[in-house]
Write an enzyme that holds these catalytic residues in place. Structure first.
Site, mmCIF file in Angstrom:
data_model
loop_
_atom_site.group_PDB
_atom_site.id
_atom_site.type_symbol
_atom_site.label_atom_id
_atom_site.label_comp_id
_atom_site.label_asym_id
_atom_site.label_seq_id
_atom_site.Cartn_x
_atom_site.Cartn_y
_atom_site.Cartn_z
ATOM 1 N N HIS A 56 -9.221 -6.745 -1.376
ATOM 2 C CA HIS A 56 -9.880 -8.412 -2.091
ATOM 3 C C HIS A 56 -9.936 -9.270 -1.155
ATOM 4 O O HIS A 56 -10.705 -9.598 -0.305
ATOM 5 C CB HIS A 56 -8.572 -8.887 -3.445
ATOM 6 N N ALA A 101 3.062 18.675 -3.061
ATOM 7 C CA ALA A 101 3.015 17.529 -1.775
ATOM 8 C C ALA A 101 2.355 17.792 -1.431
ATOM 9 O O ALA A 101 1.148 17.956 -1.438
ATOM 10 C CB ALA A 101 4.106 18.719 -0.780
#
Length: 147
Positions: A73, A120
């Site tokens: 934003h 991972a």
């Protein structure tokens, strides 16, 4: 980083055992929820940690990043001055019997289903189904426990 989060992080670094770190996090109500038999290897306090719910028998390896917010934003509000964009904030929920490998990033509004493994280095941007193994960027289902 606020003074409170900085102090929490320093305190987590001073605790050598994962069990002690989890007890500190529980005692101080830093996360929204932490269940029983939980391991958290990381020593950082995520922003909006109260939006993170961790259920029972969850094991989180080192350098797992919980992203409960999105700051796009800021860029959008500068680019499109005639519009207002708000910060996106969302919960992260990790159900029972989950293992999360090292260097995983979990984005906001994600639920990791029970009996799952996150490989991972994965980036979890969508919900993880129960009984599954996910990996990759973005994380996709590799297999399930029935296979």
């Amino acid at each position: 980083m606020t003074i409170k989060r900085l102090w929490q992080t320093i305190r987590l670094w001073s605790l050598r055992r994962s069990k002690d770190r989890v007890e500190y996090l529980k005692k101080n109500h830093i996360f929204g929820q932490i269940g029983e038999n939980v391991t958290i290897m990381d020593r950082r306090t995520p922003l909006y940690a109260n939006l993170i719910r961790i259920h029972n028998n969850v094991h989180i390896a080192s350098n797992v990043l919980f992203v409960t917010h999105d700051i796009t934003h800021l860029m959008l509000n500068q680019k499109f001055i005639d519009r207002r964009y708000l910060e996106t904030i969302g919960c992260i929920e990790i159900m029972d019997n989950v293992f999360i490998g090292s260097n995983v990033t979990i984005l906001n509004d994600v639920r990791i289903g029970a009996n799952s493994i996150v490989a991972a280095g994965a980036v979890v941007a969508d919900d993880v189904p129960e009984n599954s193994v996910v990996g990759g960027v973005p994380a996709k289902v590799i297999c399930n426990f029935d296979e």
